[in-house]
Design a protein around this motif. Sequence first.
Motif, PDB file in Angstrom:
ATOM      1  N   GLN A  45       8.862  25.434   4.735  1.00 16.44           N
ATOM      2  CA  GLN A  45       7.555  26.319   3.941  1.00 16.44           C
ATOM      3  C   GLN A  45       7.270  24.826   3.271  1.00 16.44           C
ATOM      4  O   GLN A  45       5.886  24.217   2.840  1.00 16.44           O
ATOM      5  CB  GLN A  45       7.636  27.403   3.307  1.00 16.44           C
TER       6      GLN A  45
ATOM      7  N   LYS B 113      -1.299  30.542   0.716  1.00 19.34           N
ATOM      8  CA  LYS B 113      -1.425  31.110   2.036  1.00 19.34           C
ATOM      9  C   LYS B 113      -2.352  31.269   2.920  1.00 19.34           C
ATOM     10  O   LYS B 113      -1.812  30.977   3.938  1.00 19.34           O
ATOM     11  CB  LYS B 113      -1.511  32.004   1.510  1.00 19.34           C
ATOM     12  N   THR B 114      -2.716  29.995   3.141  1.00 17.85           N
ATOM     13  CA  THR B 114      -4.181  30.182   4.015  1.00 17.85           C
ATOM     14  C   THR B 114      -3.407  28.827   4.863  1.00 17.85           C
ATOM     15  O   THR B 114      -3.331  29.312   5.978  1.00 17.85           O
ATOM     16  CB  THR B 114      -5.098  29.694   3.633  1.00 17.85           C
TER      17      THR B 114
ATOM     18  N   SER C 205      -0.288  29.901   6.475  1.00 18.59           N
ATOM     19  CA  SER C 205      -0.628  31.029   7.380  1.00 18.59           C
ATOM     20  C   SER C 205      -0.716  30.574   9.525  1.00 18.59           C
ATOM     21  O   SER C 205      -0.622  30.768  10.432  1.00 18.59           O
ATOM     22  CB  SER C 205      -1.892  31.823   7.794  1.00 18.59           C
ATOM     23  N   ILE C 206      -0.869  28.562   9.865  1.00 12.47           N
ATOM     24  CA  ILE C 206      -0.580  28.357  11.093  1.00 12.47           C
ATOM     25  C   ILE C 206       0.538  27.786  11.177  1.00 12.47           C
ATOM     26  O   ILE C 206       0.501  27.115  12.523  1.00 12.47           O
ATOM     27  CB  ILE C 206      -2.264  27.220  10.638  1.00 12.47           C
TER      28      ILE C 206
ATOM     29  N   ASP D  62      -7.475  24.652  13.520  1.00 14.20           N
ATOM     30  CA  ASP D  62      -7.296  26.491  12.902  1.00 14.20           C
ATOM     31  C   ASP D  62      -8.431  26.073  10.880  1.00 14.20           C
ATOM     32  O   ASP D  62      -8.822  26.711  10.584  1.00 14.20           O
ATOM     33  CB  ASP D  62      -6.756  27.058  12.544  1.00 14.20           C
TER      34      ASP D  62
ATOM     35  N   THR E  33       5.541  34.831  13.691  1.00 15.28           N
ATOM     36  CA  THR E  33       4.688  34.999  13.552  1.00 15.28           C
ATOM     37  C   THR E  33       4.239  35.980  14.623  1.00 15.28           C
ATOM     38  O   THR E  33       4.506  36.099  16.226  1.00 15.28           O
ATOM     39  CB  THR E  33       3.957  33.715  13.788  1.00 15.28           C
ATOM     40  N   SER E  34       2.774  35.902  14.679  1.00 16.71           N
ATOM     41  CA  SER E  34       1.639  37.092  16.093  1.00 16.71           C
ATOM     42  C   SER E  34       2.292  35.794  16.691  1.00 16.71           C
ATOM     43  O   SER E  34       2.278  36.537  17.622  1.00 16.71           O
ATOM     44  CB  SER E  34       0.524  37.294  15.381  1.00 16.71           C
TER      45      SER E  34
ATOM     46  N   TYR F 116       6.726  33.725   8.106  1.00 19.00           N
ATOM     47  CA  TYR F 116       4.759  33.789   7.814  1.00 19.00           C
ATOM     48  C   TYR F 116       3.773  34.972   7.951  1.00 19.00           C
ATOM     49  O   TYR F 116       3.162  34.920   7.519  1.00 19.00           O
ATOM     50  CB  TYR F 116       4.764  32.308   8.375  1.00 19.00           C
ATOM     51  N   HIS F 117       4.175  35.592   8.976  1.00 17.47           N
ATOM     52  CA  HIS F 117       3.513  36.098   9.100  1.00 17.47           C
ATOM     53  C   HIS F 117       3.989  37.385   8.763  1.00 17.47           C
ATOM     54  O   HIS F 117       5.201  37.800   8.960  1.00 17.47           O
ATOM     55  CB  HIS F 117       3.094  36.469  10.620  1.00 17.47           C
ATOM     56  N   ASP F 118       3.260  38.884   8.300  1.00 18.39           N
ATOM     57  CA  ASP F 118       4.154  40.173   7.874  1.00 18.39           C
ATOM     58  C   ASP F 118       4.374  40.886   9.208  1.00 18.39           C
ATOM     59  O   ASP F 118       3.729  40.925  10.441  1.00 18.39           O
ATOM     60  CB  ASP F 118       3.142  40.700   6.930  1.00 18.39           C
TER      61      ASP F 118
ATOM     62  N   ARG G  57       1.802  42.389  11.294  1.00 14.50           N
ATOM     63  CA  ARG G  57       1.012  41.527  12.788  1.00 14.50           C
ATOM     64  C   ARG G  57       1.972  41.669  13.357  1.00 14.50           C
ATOM     65  O   ARG G  57       1.859  41.244  14.533  1.00 14.50           O
ATOM     66  CB  ARG G  57       1.041  40.362  11.569  1.00 14.50           C
TER      67      ARG G  57
END
Length: 226
Positions: A16, A38-39, A42-43, A54, A169-170, A190-192, A195
């Motif tokens: 990260q 955070k934003t 997220s990618i 994005d 991640t999703s 990175y994704h909870d 998701r």
Amino acid sequence: MYLIIFDVDGTLVDSQDTIFHGLQVGFEAVDLPMPDRKTALSIVGRSLEEAFADLVGAQHLEKVPAMAEAYRQSKISRRKLGFEIDPLYPGAKNAIERLHAREDFLLGIATGKALRGVRHMQETHDLHGKFVTIQTADTSPSKPHPDMVERALSETGVERDRAVMIGDTSFDIKMAKAAGIHAIGVTWGYHDHTRLAEEGANRIIGGFEHLDEALQDVLKYDEETV
């Protein structure tokens, strides 16, 4: 034979800080304001151009190539100086070595990183020879497009019901489902949890110590085969 496909960023390595730095370089190169951390993160998991697209939105798409090139050049320069050393998550290397030792398992990688970045990871952490198939953003569309998984299945000859994607991640989960294979989500990336569950992860784990149990649960392999 079974195929275990790993994502890299957020699954095997904690990248990260270096990713965030690279994104900052990209935004600075075109004089755009950097999103909050955070934003921005997220990618992670998307290929580089798609990730920047994005983040900047339709109004700045023409700036994306320059941003991506600035990111890449920063990575190359910093690696030559000995920076960009992303640590493996706790238990990652032991898990890879343990699974690699099984005669009925093949290991692979599917990542939004460039192949150059994957080779750097392998060299840094002595992981050469562990992965029989490596799929990257150099040759495939961005996740969640299923091409990376399709290529891995084609290269190894493993049937879909005997393959699993492991990711944070999703995008990883959606890619796996689009390709018709199993998916295990990990919560340290990175994704909870929510998701990952919403996208249909077969199992979600909170540490590499739970990986073997999750794999046995979704693949139903013979625990005695080594």
